[in-house]
Structures are given as C-alpha cells and as structure tokens.
Scaffold this motif. Structure first.
Motif, short mmCIF file in Angstrom:
data_model
loop_
_atom_site.label_atom_id
_atom_site.label_comp_id
_atom_site.label_asym_id
_atom_site.label_seq_id
_atom_site.Cartn_x
_atom_site.Cartn_y
_atom_site.Cartn_z
N UNK A 44 10.66 -0.66 -0.24
CA UNK A 44 9.90 -0.03 -1.32
C UNK A 44 8.49 -0.61 -1.34
N UNK A 45 7.50 0.27 -1.27
CA UNK A 45 6.10 -0.13 -1.11
C UNK A 45 5.26 0.43 -2.25
N UNK A 46 4.51 -0.45 -2.91
CA UNK A 46 3.58 -0.01 -3.95
C UNK A 46 2.24 0.37 -3.35
N UNK A 47 1.73 1.56 -3.69
CA UNK A 47 0.46 2.05 -3.16
C UNK A 47 -0.40 2.55 -4.33
N UNK A 48 -1.64 2.91 -4.02
CA UNK A 48 -2.55 3.40 -5.05
C UNK A 48 -3.58 4.31 -4.43
N UNK A 49 -4.10 5.21 -5.23
CA UNK A 49 -5.27 6.03 -4.97
C UNK A 49 -5.71 6.26 -3.55
N UNK A 50 -6.97 5.88 -3.29
CA UNK A 50 -7.61 6.22 -2.02
C UNK A 50 -7.02 5.48 -0.83
N UNK A 51 -6.33 4.36 -1.06
CA UNK A 51 -5.80 3.60 0.07
C UNK A 51 -4.79 4.41 0.86
N UNK A 52 -4.12 5.36 0.21
CA UNK A 52 -3.14 6.18 0.91
C UNK A 52 -3.81 7.11 1.91
N UNK A 53 -5.15 7.21 1.84
CA UNK A 53 -5.89 8.07 2.76
C UNK A 53 -6.32 7.32 4.02
N UNK A 54 -6.11 6.02 4.05
CA UNK A 54 -6.64 5.23 5.17
C UNK A 54 -5.61 4.43 5.92
N UNK A 108 4.19 -6.63 -11.50
CA UNK A 108 5.40 -6.64 -12.31
C UNK A 108 6.60 -6.19 -11.48
N UNK A 109 6.41 -5.12 -10.68
CA UNK A 109 7.51 -4.58 -9.87
C UNK A 109 7.92 -5.56 -8.77
N UNK A 110 6.97 -6.30 -8.21
CA UNK A 110 7.30 -7.32 -7.22
C UNK A 110 8.17 -8.41 -7.83
N UNK A 111 7.79 -8.86 -9.01
CA UNK A 111 8.55 -9.93 -9.66
C UNK A 111 9.94 -9.46 -10.09
N UNK A 112 10.06 -8.18 -10.40
CA UNK A 112 11.36 -7.63 -10.80
C UNK A 112 12.14 -7.10 -9.60
N UNK A 113 11.57 -7.25 -8.39
CA UNK A 113 12.19 -6.84 -7.13
C UNK A 113 12.48 -5.33 -7.09
N UNK A 114 11.62 -4.55 -7.76
CA UNK A 114 11.71 -3.11 -7.66
C UNK A 114 10.91 -2.59 -6.48
N UNK A 115 9.93 -3.36 -6.00
CA UNK A 115 9.26 -3.07 -4.74
C UNK A 115 9.26 -4.35 -3.90
N UNK A 116 9.04 -4.19 -2.60
CA UNK A 116 9.07 -5.32 -1.68
C UNK A 116 7.67 -5.80 -1.32
N UNK A 117 6.74 -4.87 -1.19
CA UNK A 117 5.35 -5.21 -0.90
C UNK A 117 4.46 -4.25 -1.67
N UNK A 118 3.19 -4.63 -1.84
CA UNK A 118 2.25 -3.75 -2.51
C UNK A 118 0.91 -3.76 -1.82
N UNK A 175 -9.02 -4.18 1.26
CA UNK A 175 -7.67 -3.70 0.97
C UNK A 175 -6.71 -4.85 1.29
N UNK A 176 -5.84 -5.17 0.34
CA UNK A 176 -4.93 -6.30 0.50
C UNK A 176 -3.48 -5.86 0.46
N UNK A 177 -2.64 -6.62 1.13
CA UNK A 177 -1.19 -6.47 1.00
C UNK A 177 -0.70 -7.69 0.23
N UNK A 178 0.25 -7.49 -0.65
CA UNK A 178 0.79 -8.58 -1.46
C UNK A 178 2.31 -8.55 -1.41
N UNK A 179 2.91 -9.73 -1.37
CA UNK A 179 4.37 -9.83 -1.31
C UNK A 179 4.81 -11.12 -1.96
#
Length: 315
Positions: A99-109, A139-149, A274-278
C-alpha cells in the motif's frame, strides 16, 4: 479419529498407489519401504470406514469410493503444495500486497516509473495506491495502513525515514497567447506583476507556501494570487488566460493545450524534492524491496536520507 484422513502423508501414499497401480512402485516413488506405505493406506481406510483399493489382474485399482477420494485427495495435495509455495514466496517478499501513499502532481512523474519497475521485478505483488496528503500519510504509516509514502517537505520523525528520490526543476506556465510566452526565461519579479494561479490551497503549509517564500525571499509580493486545489486546475485556468502558474517538472506531463512552459531565470531558478518515506527499521521484505527500487531510480545527485543536521526547506 474421524479427521485423521486429513493426514497429508497418508493422502500422498494413497494417491501414489492409485497412480502407480502398485504398492511396490508407489513405495519406490516415495522413497519409503512398502510395509509402512501399506499401513498408511490401511489406516486411511479405517478412518473413512470404506474400502478404497482392490487388487486385480491389472494391479491395484481404486473402488468407486476410492476413485472419488483419489480425485479429492489429489486436489487437497495440490492446494497444500500451492499454499506452501505462496507462504514461501511471501516470506521472501515475492508475493503479497503493498500500500503506497501518493499525492497530486507526483503521480504524473517518478511514481509510475517506480511502480512499473517494481511490478516487473515482483509481478506477484499487488500495488495499491492511496491519495493522501502529507499529514495523512504520516498517520497511515504509523497505523500500518500504508507501507510507504511519497510527498515533499518531510521533516525528521523519530520513527520514520525519508529520502529524496528526485529533484525537480520548476517552470512557469504561460498562456500561449500571452506576451511572455515567447521569452527564453522569466524572473520572479516579472511574475509578481502578473496574476498567479497557485496550488494547493490545503493542506497548509505546503507547496503554495514554498512558492510564496521564493517571492518573499527576494523582497517580492505577488499582486494577485488565486489559490486552487491542484496542478490540473491551475494549469487549466492558465490555459483559459486566468493568470500564470509555477509547476514542477512532473506537472509538465499534463500536456494541456493552450499553454507553454518557460524556465525561470538562472538567478531565480528553483527546485522541489520528491521524497519517499517509510517506517524506520522496516522488517517486511516487500516494502524494503520497493524502497530499493525507488532509490535505484532516483536521481543520484538528489539522494539524501533524513537525519540530524539535514537542512530542509522551511515552510
């Protein structure tokens, strides 16, 4: 015990005898001696309360009940083997879900390229994208609802790690009919005198605050700023002659007609990371594999992990 017929060793012995039509041949196939094999089949018949095999001139053959049980037993053994293989692959991080958290314009690149490369390496892992802002990702990372963002402007977090994977230059979006559209470059001073369409209006602080800081650091105050929700809306309004905007490199992939992209002057040139966080000390194999793919595809010059003393843009 009534459930003892589910002993997979007994099922394997029975299936081998039916397939080989011989106790002796089945024992050779299973690399065991014949007496224990015979006993396994006898115990299977006792637990079921029916005769499964009969001897004939052609060898050992199943009874009617035995033929039905043979088909079911073979399916059970195949399912057990498949389950074992799936568990093994899951343990190796080669099957499962990410499960990956994404946002706005980053999904275009960069993100689609990273996901595509990851899927090519691990085709049996399902990748699910969730559109979340920066705070929701944390919040989702800490609750383990996503794996990376993926996001921008991460600050240091004690339980999380961020890393820059791409540094994007910014350009000015100008209506193609505008007098500035044919310029080789544009300065922030020139932009401050034009109506601007900036994004996103929320959450704050965010990219829009970073843009305003670029102006303020040069002693400039834009005359008119219209705030919108996202890069698509901003670019569409520019195409409708509602003003000018600033976008990242990934935002240029929208390809909306009626606009041109003009770089900033050398003196005003700006970039956004653009950063990845985990999660720190992540043990699961699949998220670790995804982060490695992101690192490999990221810009070598832009890579930088979070930690004490790392300078970030102030919003």
């Amino acid at each position: 015990m009534a459930s003892s017929f589910m002993d997979f060793r007994r099922l394997s012995c029975f299936v081998a005898v039916v397939e080989q039509k011989s106790f002796r041949a089945a024992a050779l196939k299973l690399h065991i001696s014949q007496p224990p094999l015979t006993r396994h089949v006898q115990m299977l018949e006792e637990s079921l309360g029916v005769q499964l095999l009969v001897r004939s001139a052609a060898g050992v053959e199943p009874t009617a009940a035995g033929q039905l049980f043979f088909e079911e037993a073979r399916n059970l053994l195949a399912l057990a083997s498949q389950a074992g293989e799936r568990v093994r692959l899951a343990g190796q991080g080669r099957i499962g879900r990410l499960d990956v958290g994404v946002f706005g314009s980053a999904i275009l690149g960069a993100i689609p390229k990273i996901v595509r490369e990851f899927r090519e390496r691990l085709p049996n892992v399902e990748v699910v994208l969730h559109s979340l802002d920066r705070a929701a990702q944390l919040k989702a990372l800490r609750e383990r609802r996503i794996d990376v963002g993926f996001n921008r402007f991460f600050a240091d977090e004690p339980d999380l790690v961020w890393q820059v994977i791409q540094t994007e230059p910014m350009s000015v979006v100008v209506p193609e009919s505008h007098s500035l559209a044919k310029r080789a470059s544009l300065s922030l001073a020139e932009l401050s005198r034009e109506p601007l369409v900036l994004y996103p209006r929320a959450p704050r602080p965010g990219f829009i605050d970073y843009l305003m800081r670029l102006f303020h650091d040069r002693g400039l105050t834009p005359q008119r700023v219209q705030e919108v929700d996202d890069v698509l809306t901003a670019t569409a309004l520019v195409a409708s002659n509602m003003g000018l905007s600033l976008v990242t490199e990934s935002g240029r992939n929208l390809n909306i007609p009626g606009i041109v992209h003009v770089p900033l002057t050398v003196a005003d040139r700006a970039t956004v990371e653009l950063c990845i966080i985990h999660r720190r000390n992540e043990e699961a194999a699949i998220p670790r594999a995804f982060v490695e793919v992101a690192r490999a595809l990221g810009s070598a010059s832009g890579k930088r992990e979070s930690g004490p003393g790392k300078r970030r843009p102030v919003l």
